[in-house]
Enzyme design. Structure first.
Site, PDB file in Angstrom:
ATOM      1  N   HIS A 145      -7.272  -6.001  -0.873  1.00 34.82           N
ATOM      2  CA  HIS A 145      -5.703  -5.339  -0.496  1.00 34.82           C
ATOM      3  C   HIS A 145      -5.406  -5.702   0.812  1.00 34.82           C
ATOM      4  O   HIS A 145      -5.915  -5.414   1.789  1.00 34.82           O
ATOM      5  CB  HIS A 145      -6.468  -3.931  -0.439  1.00 34.82           C
ATOM      6  CG  HIS A 145      -5.267  -2.612  -0.258  1.00 34.82           C
ATOM      7  ND1 HIS A 145      -4.594  -2.414  -1.124  1.00 34.82           N
ATOM      8  CD2 HIS A 145      -5.088  -1.843   1.158  1.00 34.82           C
ATOM      9  CE1 HIS A 145      -3.762  -1.391  -0.824  1.00 34.82           C
ATOM     10  NE2 HIS A 145      -3.752  -1.207   0.466  1.00 34.82           N
ATOM     11  N   SER A 163       0.640  -1.212  -0.014  1.00 32.63           N
ATOM     12  CA  SER A 163      -0.022  -0.163   0.149  1.00 32.63           C
ATOM     13  C   SER A 163       0.934   1.297   0.232  1.00 32.63           C
ATOM     14  O   SER A 163       1.822   1.417  -0.811  1.00 32.63           O
ATOM     15  CB  SER A 163      -0.843  -0.148   1.203  1.00 32.63           C
ATOM     16  OG  SER A 163      -1.991   0.820   1.149  1.00 32.63           O
ATOM     17  N   LYS A 195       4.372   2.394  -2.001  1.00 32.87           N
ATOM     18  CA  LYS A 195       4.974   3.531  -2.616  1.00 32.87           C
ATOM     19  C   LYS A 195       6.335   3.792  -2.255  1.00 32.87           C
ATOM     20  O   LYS A 195       7.240   4.195  -3.045  1.00 32.87           O
ATOM     21  CB  LYS A 195       4.023   4.559  -2.410  1.00 32.87           C
ATOM     22  CG  LYS A 195       2.525   4.412  -2.958  1.00 32.87           C
ATOM     23  CD  LYS A 195       1.725   5.680  -2.344  1.00 32.87           C
ATOM     24  CE  LYS A 195       0.292   5.356  -1.995  1.00 32.87           C
ATOM     25  NZ  LYS A 195      -0.569   4.697  -2.895  1.00 32.87           N
TER      26      LYS A 195
END
Length: 430
Positions: free
Chosen positions: A409, A268, A272
């Protein structure tokens, strides 16, 4: 008490802002037919328009250009490593996990002073290893004590995001937090495959809320007379990535770790971070993004699921202030995320998506890998080898890897199985 009142006031303000933002969020687009027309910035063309047709031109000209654009327009420029860091092994158990592991806790004092800010590393290594072992390194969301139900792991006293399921009370961890995120960290599988694991709580480096950068590592590097970073200086994601590099600084001093075979992995917002860490710091030998989405592996120009509008308003601290210029103006961005993936080249990179995680735009994540391939090819690797998204649970693994799995997710055992196989493919014999 004054400081506590200030922090509480900041948090209340941040919560109000967050609720307002959620109410005003534009409805996400999940329809491929409504993707706006876009043209991706050219990877292999310099800012002066010259074609990049050699590795030398990539390394000397184009790569530095792209890296500089991400620094100034997206994540923000980070400071150099501290000169006086102090590393302290605070605990070690040589028969952890029923004799399977060596477990170490290491404190990294950024200023070299124990009264200054620090981050704590939790390290698991195979107990039977006879030589330095490669490791996976990753940030976690709620403290190192959450990745394993072990009462001997130091319970973090740092600020935590509210989460009853994780045992967080009044933004602090409790004993109920222990092992709360263990399902995301396949520790025994990692050890069984001959790898170690290095875990770090992201909040040790910078708390994950918009406090005007008054806590964490940012105040150590403010310009004279300034109380926050400049518009082109580091946000929280860049600070987390900087912290990962400082952890790698420690690993270079640990004789039990093969610091030349460190895989950085994140999920998540921390995915990044792993991509940005790997792009900047070429000491990371392998880079993994798990469901990283907007600002991570997903192409910004697609405006699918989470967008720059949503992410910059809901989480204004993640990126540098300059990134706000591109809200609803993605086509004006001088970069897109395929260029971030390309900055990892020629090192192995793996991007993972999940079918039900439409918010993170799985197709946009796949396309970033696909459009980064020309750089991998230019540098003489096998590249990606795919032109279409693979079927669900059918991973692609060349120099570049990708899978889309069933589910939501999350980080699952299936994901770890692919990452371990990918690491075997690239680390064995190296």
């Amino acid at each position: 008490m004054k400081r506590l009142f200030l922090i509480t006031s900041i948090m209340l303000s941040a919560c109000v802002t967050c609720h307002q933002t959620q109410a005003e969020r534009p409805k996400p687009n999940y329809d491929e037919t409504k993707i706006p027309k876009y043209t991706l910035p050219a990877l292999l063309k310099t800012s002066s328009g010259k074609k990049v047709d050699s590795a030398e031109l990539w390394w000397k000209v184009r790569r530095p250009e792209i890296l500089s654009l991400f620094e100034s327009e997206v994540y923000g420029k980070s400071p150099a490593p501290p000169k006086n860091m102090l590393f302290e092994v605070t605990s070690q158990k040589n028969d952890a996990l029923n004799g399977k592991a060596i477990r170490k806790e290491v404190s990294v004092y950024f200023t070299g002073k124990k009264t200054g800010p620090r981050m704590d590393l939790l390290i698991y290594l195979p107990a039977k290893a006879t030589k330095p072992v490669p490791v996976f390194m990753g940030l976690n969301f709620y403290g190192n004590h959450t990745i394993a139900n072990d009462p001997e792991i130091k319970l973090s006293t740092q600020w935590m995001r509210a989460n009853k399921d994780k045992g967080i009370v009044n933004n602090r961890a409790t004993e109920k937090s222990r092992g709360a995120s263990a399902s995301r960290w396949a520790i025994e599988q990692i050890l069984d495959r001959g790898y170690g694991l290095v875990a770090i709580y992201c909040g040790d480096i910078d708390p994950d809320y918009d406090d005007g950068f008054q806590n964490g590592v940012h105040p150590l590097y403010n310009q004279a007379g300034k109380s926050k970073p400049a518009p082109d200086e580091w946000g929280t994601i860049a600070a987390w990535a900087w912290g990962l590099s400082r952890a790698l600084d420690y690993l270079e001093t640990d004789a039990q770790v093969d610091h030349e075979r460190v895989a950085v992995m994140g999920h998540s917002r921390l995915g990044k971070t792993s991509l940005w860490a790997g792009a900047q710091d070429q000491r990371f030998a392998l880079v993994i993004s798990n469901d990283s989405g907007c600002g991570g592996a997903a192409l910004s120009r697609r405006r699918f699921g989470e967008t720059l509008n949503v992410i910059n308003n809901a989480f204004p601290h993640w990126f540098c202030d300059n990134f706000n210029k591109y809200i609803d103006k993605e086509n004006d961005l001088p970069v897109d995320q395929h260029m971030l993936v390309a900055l990892v080249a020629p090192r192995p990179v793996y991007v993972a998506s999940a079918v039900e995680d439409r918010w993170a735009d799985p197709k946009g994540e796949f396309l970033s890998v696909l459009h980064a391939e020309p750089v991998y090819k230019l540098l003489g690797t096998s590249g990606f080898g795919a032109k279409q998204m693979p079927k669900v649970n059918q991973p692609i693994k060349q120099r570049m890897g990708y899978h889309i799995r069933t589910g939501k997710h999350n980080v699952t055992d299936y994901d770890w199985q692919q990452y371990l196989d990918f690491a075997d493919q690239h680390f064995q014999g190296s």
